[in-house]
Design a protein around this motif. Structure first.
Motif: not given
Lengths: 140, 140, 140, 140
Positions: C26-29, C31-43, C66-72, C77-81
């Motif tokens: 999804a990221i490489s396609r 659909e998910l851009a840098s900074g986008d939030a992913l649905p929560s683990v529980r969701a 390094g594909d995602l970054v987590s902010e506890p 979120f999708v990583a920047e690079r």
DNA sequence: GTGGTCTAGACCACA
DNA sequence: GTGGTCTAGACCACC
């Protein structure tokens, strides 16, 4: 004192990278706020006595990274986003970065002393993170 | 005494990370050579009095990172590559890692002192890169 | 419809790996851009009817890669690079990857037909790289 | 027919690498067994019409990798270890390698067709994995 | 026996 | 609420 750039020409770090880092640092330090105009490529080039292309390359990289926005004909400005890191975010990022170096140092079999020396050396010939006493704010 | 793992339960560093770092260090120190078998997940779990899943998590991370290879049904072994880094490779890697931290510190607006403090803190509560000649624990 | 995950429970491919690959795709396609939030683990866990740990394992792997970054406390979120690879970079990467498989196939004594069959099999039961124009699932 | 080497000189793959791969393939295919002598560097060089240094480089790489052992004054031989991969190990290795390419292809946004084309191209200009009908054994 | 995956449920720190 | 870690116990495939 909106922006104070300098270069260490003898360094192995490319000049354009030195410029990039200094502008990034200025932004995250708050010296450069969103919307602020940067000095023109020509002005910086003249000031640092480097080629205008070098400055343009640095600006270009920052534009691509989203730190700056270029408005052709008007100039380049500090971008909107990067909503000022909170203190805790700063701490987290620093910690994550530190964790990475230490892990790499360990995996490479380096000692703490070697790590420190490497940091010293890098900061010295980069001019980065050198305390300048320009203000008393960052003593921590 | 091919591998001597230990945990500091009171630490804020996750147990599985402690295991990861210790194994990495052992490999780079040469205590664990390519092809060497590691103690089984269950054995380590019993030894450290932690859950097997925790050890498996550590092993798994090292496998994904390429430091270990797992042969299901047989055990996990130290990977082939990197028999040992040459001195110049070590230096190169260390330098690259240092460059990354410094850049991050700069971009986060941290001072040199903050960086040093962060490294100190991390090393201290991780037990990594602490030179201790007071006891015979580190043989290196 | 920012992210549409699904699992094929009968597969021999671990659920957490299926999640990993789908997010990567999804990221490489785009659909998910840098900074986008992913649905929560529980969701995601609830959505896919799997355990939260399974989703956390997938997220964790992507974070370490390094594909995602987590902010506890906030989310992942999708990583920047890697805003997007240039065409030439894509080709270079693909070629390098191809070179690796072929070398491995050769060293293992496999024939071209075996390689192809293995790729077919893997794609089939993974659902990866399957061109399906019969339905509108893939927008790319 | 103990060893049948050939080169595709127009290829971008260095000749010594072509030799390396072919010898590896022959070993893992069982054509070359532990202890078997390899043709002398000079013989191969003459046969392939390449410089003797090129052949020596290939042999040297295989010796360093442990596939061959050199007994100065006598010749070079297939090493002892590499205890013939079992069928299941072969399958596992192939699968692991396939998983890696596919994952890379996905992460790079390539389609299945692109992957296939890239493999085709690489095999073609490398001469690796080209079916030769030398025996009917490997039809997958 | 080995590692690998998954579940269920707990607790923590962070925001 | 979020992610992160850990435990306990289950089941699988592999050797």
């Amino acid at each position: 004192m909106p922006l104070r750039l300098k270069t260490t020409p003898g360094s192995s770090v490319p000049i354009y990278r030195q410029i990039v880092e200094q502008i990034r640092a200025a932004i995250s330090r708050g010296e450069l706020a969103s919307g602020d105009a940067l000095p023109s490529v020509r002005a910086v080039a003249e000031d640092l006595v480097v080629n205008a292309n070098t400055v343009a390359k640095a600006y270009g990289e920052l534009v691509r990274a989203g730190d700056l926005v270029s408005e052709p004909g008007r100039g380049v400005f500090v971008a909107e986003r990067k909503p000022q890191l909170t203190a805790s975010e700063r701490k987290r990022k620093l910690r994550a970065a530190v964790e990475r170096v230490v892990a790499e140092a360990v995996s490479v079999g380096a000692s703490r002393a070697e790590l420190d020396a490497a940091i010293d050396a890098h900061c010295e010939h980069t001019g980065l993170l050198v305390e300048e006493d320009e203000d008393g704010l960052r003593t921590a």
